[in-house]
Design an enzyme around this catalytic site. Structure first.
Site, PDB file in Angstrom:
ATOM      1  N   GLY A  58      95.977  62.596 -83.720  1.00 42.41           N
ATOM      2  CA  GLY A  58      95.071  62.382 -84.849  1.00 42.41           C
ATOM      3  C   GLY A  58      93.765  63.129 -84.699  1.00 42.41           C
TER       4      GLY A  58
ATOM      5  N   ARG B  53      90.924  65.376 -87.859  1.00 47.32           N
ATOM      6  CA  ARG B  53      89.656  64.975 -88.495  1.00 47.32           C
ATOM      7  C   ARG B  53      89.084  63.756 -87.765  1.00 47.32           C
ATOM      8  NH1 ARG B  53      91.357  60.865 -92.397  1.00 47.32           N
ATOM      9  NH2 ARG B  53      93.630  60.912 -92.536  1.00 47.32           N
TER      10      ARG B  53
ATOM     11  N   VAL C 238     103.287  59.967 -85.487  1.00 47.89           N
ATOM     12  CA  VAL C 238     103.337  59.181 -84.239  1.00 47.89           C
ATOM     13  C   VAL C 238     104.233  57.955 -84.355  1.00 47.89           C
ATOM     14  CG1 VAL C 238     101.094  59.945 -83.309  1.00 47.89           C
ATOM     15  CG2 VAL C 238     101.194  57.898 -84.756  1.00 47.89           C
TER      16      VAL C 238
ATOM     17  N   ASN D 141      94.801  58.466 -80.210  1.00 51.62           N
ATOM     18  CA  ASN D 141      93.704  58.181 -81.153  1.00 51.62           C
ATOM     19  C   ASN D 141      94.192  57.927 -82.576  1.00 51.62           C
ATOM     20  OD1 ASN D 141      90.800  58.636 -82.369  1.00 51.62           O
ATOM     21  ND2 ASN D 141      92.128  60.153 -83.349  1.00 51.62           N
TER      22      ASN D 141
ATOM     23  N   SER E 152      89.774  49.325 -80.966  1.00 48.64           N
ATOM     24  CA  SER E 152      88.725  48.978 -81.936  1.00 48.64           C
ATOM     25  C   SER E 152      88.098  47.647 -81.560  1.00 48.64           C
ATOM     26  CB  SER E 152      89.322  48.861 -83.338  1.00 48.64           C
ATOM     27  OG  SER E 152      88.392  48.265 -84.219  1.00 48.64           O
TER      28      SER E 152
ATOM     29  N   TYR F 298      95.688  45.153 -88.501  1.00 51.49           N
ATOM     30  CA  TYR F 298      94.899  46.082 -87.680  1.00 51.49           C
ATOM     31  C   TYR F 298      94.418  45.378 -86.399  1.00 51.49           C
ATOM     32  CZ  TYR F 298      91.316  49.674 -86.760  1.00 51.49           C
ATOM     33  OH  TYR F 298      90.536  50.668 -86.200  1.00 51.49           O
TER      34      TYR F 298
HETATM   35  P1  NDP Z   1      90.630  59.003 -89.740  1.00 49.46           P
HETATM   36  O1  NDP Z   1      91.315  58.231 -90.810  1.00 49.46           O
HETATM   37  O2  NDP Z   1      89.403  59.754 -90.040  1.00 49.46           O
HETATM   38  O3  NDP Z   1      91.687  59.987 -89.021  1.00 49.46           O
HETATM   39  C1  NDP Z   1      92.928  59.507 -88.626  1.00 49.46           C
HETATM   40  C2  NDP Z   1      93.688  60.572 -87.872  1.00 49.46           C
HETATM   41  O4  NDP Z   1      94.941  60.012 -87.450  1.00 49.46           O
HETATM   42  C3  NDP Z   1      94.028  61.785 -88.724  1.00 49.46           C
HETATM   43  O5  NDP Z   1      94.010  62.937 -87.903  1.00 49.46           O
HETATM   44  C4  NDP Z   1      95.461  61.502 -89.179  1.00 49.46           C
HETATM   45  O6  NDP Z   1      96.215  62.677 -89.394  1.00 49.46           O
HETATM   46  C5  NDP Z   1      96.013  60.779 -87.960  1.00 49.46           C
HETATM   47  N1  NDP Z   1      97.137  59.887 -88.258  1.00 49.46           N
HETATM   48  C6  NDP Z   1      97.121  58.732 -88.952  1.00 49.46           C
HETATM   49  N2  NDP Z   1      98.351  58.207 -89.004  1.00 49.46           N
HETATM   50  C7  NDP Z   1      99.173  59.049 -88.328  1.00 49.46           C
HETATM   51  C8  NDP Z   1     100.547  59.047 -88.033  1.00 49.46           C
HETATM   52  N3  NDP Z   1     101.375  58.093 -88.430  1.00 49.46           N
HETATM   53  N4  NDP Z   1     101.043  60.091 -87.313  1.00 49.46           N
HETATM   54  C9  NDP Z   1     100.235  61.075 -86.896  1.00 49.46           C
HETATM   55  N5  NDP Z   1      98.920  61.130 -87.134  1.00 49.46           N
HETATM   56  C10 NDP Z   1      98.396  60.126 -87.855  1.00 49.46           C
HETATM   57  O7  NDP Z   1      90.366  57.897 -88.601  1.00 49.46           O
HETATM   58  P2  NDP Z   1      89.143  57.706 -87.600  1.00 49.46           P
HETATM   59  O8  NDP Z   1      88.767  59.005 -87.009  1.00 49.46           O
HETATM   60  O9  NDP Z   1      88.126  56.881 -88.250  1.00 49.46           O
HETATM   61  O10 NDP Z   1      89.839  56.776 -86.494  1.00 49.46           O
HETATM   62  C11 NDP Z   1      90.444  57.303 -85.331  1.00 49.46           C
HETATM   63  C12 NDP Z   1      90.815  56.134 -84.429  1.00 49.46           C
HETATM   64  O11 NDP Z   1      89.661  55.364 -84.143  1.00 49.46           O
HETATM   65  C13 NDP Z   1      91.832  55.182 -85.069  1.00 49.46           C
HETATM   66  O12 NDP Z   1      92.743  54.735 -84.084  1.00 49.46           O
HETATM   67  C14 NDP Z   1      90.957  54.029 -85.548  1.00 49.46           C
HETATM   68  O13 NDP Z   1      91.675  52.824 -85.629  1.00 49.46           O
HETATM   69  C15 NDP Z   1      89.896  54.005 -84.465  1.00 49.46           C
HETATM   70  N6  NDP Z   1      88.639  53.373 -84.870  1.00 49.46           N
HETATM   71  C16 NDP Z   1      87.896  53.887 -85.914  1.00 49.46           C
HETATM   72  C17 NDP Z   1      86.704  53.266 -86.249  1.00 49.46           C
HETATM   73  C18 NDP Z   1      85.833  53.760 -87.365  1.00 49.46           C
HETATM   74  O14 NDP Z   1      84.853  53.057 -87.680  1.00 49.46           O
HETATM   75  N7  NDP Z   1      86.107  54.893 -87.970  1.00 49.46           N
HETATM   76  C19 NDP Z   1      86.214  52.078 -85.524  1.00 49.46           C
HETATM   77  C20 NDP Z   1      87.077  51.654 -84.458  1.00 49.46           C
HETATM   78  C21 NDP Z   1      88.233  52.294 -84.152  1.00 49.46           C
HETATM   79  P3  NDP Z   1      96.443  63.347 -90.869  1.00 49.46           P
HETATM   80  O15 NDP Z   1      95.124  63.395 -91.548  1.00 49.46           O
HETATM   81  O16 NDP Z   1      97.015  64.692 -90.572  1.00 49.46           O
HETATM   82  O17 NDP Z   1      97.395  62.429 -91.581  1.00 49.46           O
END
Ligand code: NDP
Length: 248
Positions: free
Chosen positions: A12, A15, A64, A90, A142, A155
């Site tokens: 992930g 972005r 994933v 991630n 998280s 979640y």
């Molecule tokens: P974003 O939604 O900004 O990015 C998510 C990333 O995960 C993208 O690169 C997306 O890829 C990828 N992704 C999602 N689902 C899949 C899948 N099934 N297979 C492969 N890739 C996948 O999320 P954040 O950057 O905000 O979060 C990243 C991590 O941090 C997560 O685990 C989230 O739970 C955790 N987190 C975030 C917080 C926040 O406040 N933002 C707080 C606490 C934890 P694509 O775009 O190509 O689909």
């Protein structure tokens, strides 16, 4: 920061927090496998940014939640580079609904994307890394996995599971020289939190001792520390990166 290994897969990382982790680790000299599910162009842009800054990167795409695809991807990386030194699980999603309205499929979708995928990544990494008796994994969990949250039973369960599972992997792998840790970010400014209304953001900030959301780069520094040689005696740890929330 010092790293004895040479490469890392950051799931992930097209972005958000993952992209910052990828750029930070590349800046410390690791070859980074930038990973995406649907955002191929975004992942390519992160790779180009890393290369333009003098780092090394490659792109790999898979879901994933798809076990076969995840296993194949790790094989691809190892056959390309000879090893996979580090893994950051991630990638994650939310699908928020109050529990009484949440269908089992809404629950399982988040469990599969956040928890089962992390299990598959940790297991496959462990299988390969134990041959070299070296490796380090950081799972991006998280604060919600520690506190729970209304509207996020799926979640919270997935992230609470990640925290407990990380400690279990850490115990199984400790004598093999492989470390497993997790970080529990609080509220971080990314696309995941951008969708919240200003009122919700204000009420969140009011609950954070540092009175602001965190930056993805601040999570990335914590992840880098836990992967690096600097945390060589730390395993099974859950490191809070949350501006002082939930201090107990
Ligand atoms: P974003 O939604 O900004 O990015 C998510 C990333 O995960 C993208 O690169 C997306 O890829 C990828 N992704 C999602 N689902 C899949 C899948 N099934 N297979 C492969 N890739 C996948 O999320 P954040 O950057 O905000 O979060 C990243 C991590 O941090 C997560 O685990 C989230 O739970 C955790 N987190 C975030 C917080 C926040 O406040 N933002 C707080 C606490 C934890 P694509 O775009 O190509 O689909």
């Amino acid at each position: 920061m010092k790293f004895s290994g040479k490469n890392v897969l950051v799931t992930g990382s097209s972005r958000g927090i993952g992209a910052e982790i990828a750029k930070t680790l590349a800046g410390f000299g690791l070859k980074v496998w930038v990973h995406y599910r649907s955002g191929a162009a975004q992942a390519d842009a992160i790779k180009e940014e890393i290369i333009a800054a003098g780092g090394q990167a490659a792109v790999i795409g898979f879901d994933v939640s798809d076990e076969e695809a995840f296993v194949d991807a790790i094989k691809t990386i190892i056959s390309s580079d000879g090893e996979l030194s580090y893994l950051v699980n991630n990638a994650g999603i939310t699908n928020d609904k109050l529990a009484l309205r949440m269908k089992t499929e809404d629950f399982m979708q988040v469990i599969n994307a956040n928890l089962t995928s992390t299990f598959i990544g940790c297991r496959e990494f462990f299988k390969n890394a134990r041959k070299k008796k070296f490796g380090s994994v950081v799972n991006v969990s998280s604060i919600i996995g520690e506190t729970g949250n209304a509207g996020q039973t799926n979640y919270a369960a997935s992230k609470g599971g990640v925290n407990a599972m990380t400690k279990s992997f850490a115990q199984e792998a400790a004598t093999s020289g492989i470390r497993f840790n997790s970080v529990t970010p609080g509220f971080i400014a990314t696309e995941m939190t951008e969708v919240l209304s200003d009122d919700v953001k204000d009420s969140i900030n009011a609950k954070i001792p540092m009175a602001r959301m965190g930056g993805a780069a601040e999570v990335a520094q914590a992840v880098a520390f836990l992967l690096s040689d600097h945390s060589s005696y730390i395993t099974g740890e859950t490191l809070k990166v949350n501006g002082g929330m939930n201090m107990a």
